[in-house]
Scaffold this motif. Structure first.
Motif: not given
Length: 688
Positions: A469-481
């Motif tokens: 599959n075409e892979l990209v590096e776009n990342k999710a933002t996670l706020v961990i508390t």
């Protein structure tokens, strides 16, 4: 604790079950020094296959129920088929067995070439542990011994892997090669030149690479070849199958080194005579070659998740590529095979060891332990390693770590997180962390992203792209508390995670993002929790491929559409299986799903536009993507038969997350009109 593992074994009369059993419980009384991963377990086996063919869910369910009733501590299965729906009947039963306290591990599947969203059943069941495959760091090869001579010199020994077919007994012939270039990737891919000799008098030597083994064999067979030896383009040797090529009697593979030595002699003008041996009786030697292409990386064949409901699949990965284990005695007693079928029993055996060490059989605790302590790896496409972690949809939590799972002090309450798609996003989720150790530990929490995989190659595609599959590096933002937490012995605390999906992605191509929440302790331990989500709407994707959904005829091997007004003469009602009607040409319903559908209907509509029922076996539930066909003898799902007359069949596929009661949630295609008649009953039938 002497654990018992019971596994529904596939293809027992062949080789599969013997290999799987050996991975779990082989003893040390063998010439190669191998031992099963949990050699002291009590092993049960439940045969579900005959000598060939498929097996239905009913038999698989019965095998699982029998294994459960017999008191199995773990039930693994190296078997499966495309599904993607945890509600599938077999998956649902296995899920309930897990709920009753018995861990169930199932091979993730060997359809990696199909790309993302191709989870297998019953591995796709909720709480069922799906096991992906990682390639061995070495390439073991059991090579049969044979001999050769160069220009009449002394005889030398070499090793080979017999292919299919393998009629090599008493074959002694000179070697011929189409060229002497050992770096020619396309060696044998083009038709052989006009001056090629009669290859029936030679063993044809061909380099592996570029095109398929079959294509090379067809080119050789066109010049009379009956015996073909391939020489490898990588370390070691592997089994080839060119049984589909007419005229070929023997096939085999030798190492790159052996092939190069023969080519060098041929180039110098020397005759190379190869004296082959019957692979069933020839001595065998174990050779361990370095795996230089995919050592420790995900096997390219391992099937990708997630499910169509975005459940995380697979859960974990285990070694499954190039595994040496037991084999039926008639086939040599030991062999090297690859597949998630090999990864699953190795994982199950490791489960048994950790169960014994930790004194628990709780499926949830065990899966959470193995997930939290697994090691994610980088993505490898079979030829190149990338700097991005492989997606969770390919590797799950990563490669299992037996010692770490057995000795972990941090216990997580879940094994993964799914944020769903952006149309149904569940952005805020939580999990608990418990300190089961004897000292206070402080954990720093963070996360690392894996590669984001596009489902579709472009915005016009409705079929998922094939691997890779075409892979990209776009990342999710996670706020961990909290970002840091301290746990005293026995203490438990809750961690919340707020996810913001990656930006800059094309939602129409349905990108699947993923990564790992990390917990690094002051006691030098580290844990991780896989997460994933989808940018876009699962409900918006096309499920019914209308171009390839129509009416064909059973006599057409190509399944081409029939012309409007085609007439079919069918057997009398209930007589379709009788010998006298064996040559009947039936209307064939062809249906192609570009993505899975929870329900598919085939409504039979008469000339007045009235639906009189559905084609027998419909509605069909929990369907994977792919093309399916049904030959129709006029039977309807209520047990009656459609009267002779003119009809159309309306095919309906329910959208993912669709409501079956809402017409707009169905995709529809209607066939051309056709006419059915019924043959008159013979006198014998009336008499009977």
């Amino acid at each position: 604790m002497n654990n018992s593992l019971s596994t529904p074994l596939g293809m027992i009369p062949n080789d599969h079950g013997t290999h799987v059993a050996g991975i779990i419980a082989a003893q040390t009384n063998n010439p190669y020094g191998i031992i099963g991963a949990a050699s002291d377990v009590t092993l049960g086996a439940y045969r579900v296959f005959g000598c060939d063919g498929d097996v239905g869910n009913d038999i698989l369910i019965e095998a699982y129920l029998k294994a459960y009733d017999d008191g199995s501590d773990i039930i693994p299965a190296s078997i499966g088929g495309a599904s993607g729906w945890p509600e599938d009947s077999w998956a649902a039963v296995v899920s309930r067995i897990v709920e009753k306290g018995v861990p169930c591990l199932v091979s993730a599947g060997n359809s990696g070439d199909e790309g993302i969203f191709y989870a297998s059943t019953a591995a796709n069941g909720k709480r069922v542990t799906a096991v992906a495959s990682v390639d061995n760091t070495i390439a073991p090869a059991l090579l049969s011994e044979a001999t050769y001579s160069v220009a009449g010199s002394s005889v030398s020994t070499f090793g080979f892997t017999a292919g299919n077919p393998s009629a090599w007994a008493n074959v002694s012939l000179p070697v011929w090669s189409v060229n002497f270039d050992t770096a020619d990737a396309a060696n044998g891919c083009e038709p052989f030149p006009d001056n090629t000799p009669d290859l029936s008098k030679y063993i044809t030597l061909i380099r592996r690479g570029s095109c398929t083994f079959v294509q090379k064999a067809q080119n050789a067979a066109a010049k009379g070849a009956k015996h073909i030896i391939y020489y490898n383009n990588a370390a070691g040797s592997t089994k080839v199958d060119i049984s589909a090529v007419a005229g070929i009697q023997g096939s085999a593979m030798v190492t790159a080194e052996t092939g190069a030595a023969w080519i060098k002699a041929l180039q110098a003008g020397s005759e190379v005579i190869v004296n082959m041996a019957d692979p069933e009786t020839a001595p065998k030697n174990l050779n361990n070659f370095p795996n230089t292409a995919t050592p420790g990386f995900l096997s390219t064949y391992t099937s990708w998740g997630p499910t169509y409901e975005i459940d995380v699949k697979p859960q974990i990965s285990a070694p499954g590529g190039m595994i040496l284990a037991t084999y039926p005695r008639a086939l040599g007693s030991y062999a090297v095979l690859s597949g998630t079928s090999m990864a699953c029993p190795l994982a199950a055996a490791t489960w048994a060891l950790v169960m014994q060490k930790r004194g628990t059989k709780d499926p949830k605790v065990l899966e959470n332990l193995f997930s939290a302590t697994a090691h994610p790896n980088l993505f490898n496409d079979g030829a190149k390693t990338y700097t991005m972690l492989a997606p969770v949809a390919q590797q799950g939590a990563g490669l299992i770590q037996a010692w770490d799972a057995a000795n972990a002090n941090a216990l997580l309450s879940i094994s993964s997180i799914s944020f769903n798609d952006t149309a149904n996003i569940k952005p805020l989720q939580s999990f608990e962390v418990t300190n089961a150790g004897k000292e206070a530990v402080t954990y720093q929490l963070g996360h690392i992203s894996a590669a984001t995989a596009y489902t579709f190659a472009d915005t016009t595609s409705i079929d998922p792209a094939e691997f890779p599959n075409e892979l990209v590096e776009n990342k999710a933002t996670l706020v961990i508390t909290p970002a840091q937490l301290t746990l005293n012995p026995g203490q438990k605390k809750t961690v919340t995670v707020l996810a913001v999906p990656p930006k800059g992605l094309d939602a129409k191509r349905l990108p699947v993002y993923s990564g790992y929440i990390t917990l690094n302790g002051t006691d030098s331990t580290g844990y991780s929790l896989p997460y994933q989500g989808v940018v876009g709407s699962m409900k918006a994707v096309t499920v019914l491929d209308k171009q390839y959904s129509y009416l064909s005829r059973s006599s057409d091997a190509t399944l081409a559409p029939v012309a409007a007004g085609t007439t079919f003469t069918l057997p009398p009602a209930g007589k379709a299986n009788e010998t006298q009607y064996a040559n009947t040409v039936y209307p064939t319903v062809v249906l192609t799903l570009s993505m899975g559908s929870a329900e598919v209907r085939a409504d039979v509509v008469n000339a007045k536009g009235k639906t009189i029922g559905q084609v027998l076996t419909f509605p069909a539930y929990w369907n994977p993507r792919g093309t399916f066909e049904w030959n129709w003898d006029g039977a309807l799902s209520d047990g009656s038969y459609a009267p002779a007359g003119t009809y159309k069949i309306t095919l309906r596929a329910l959208k993912i997350y669709g409501n079956s009661k809402k017409p707009q949630d169905w995709e529809t295609q209607t066939t051309e009109s056709f006419t059915i008649k019924y043959a008159a009953k013979s006198k014998r039938e009336f008499t009977a």
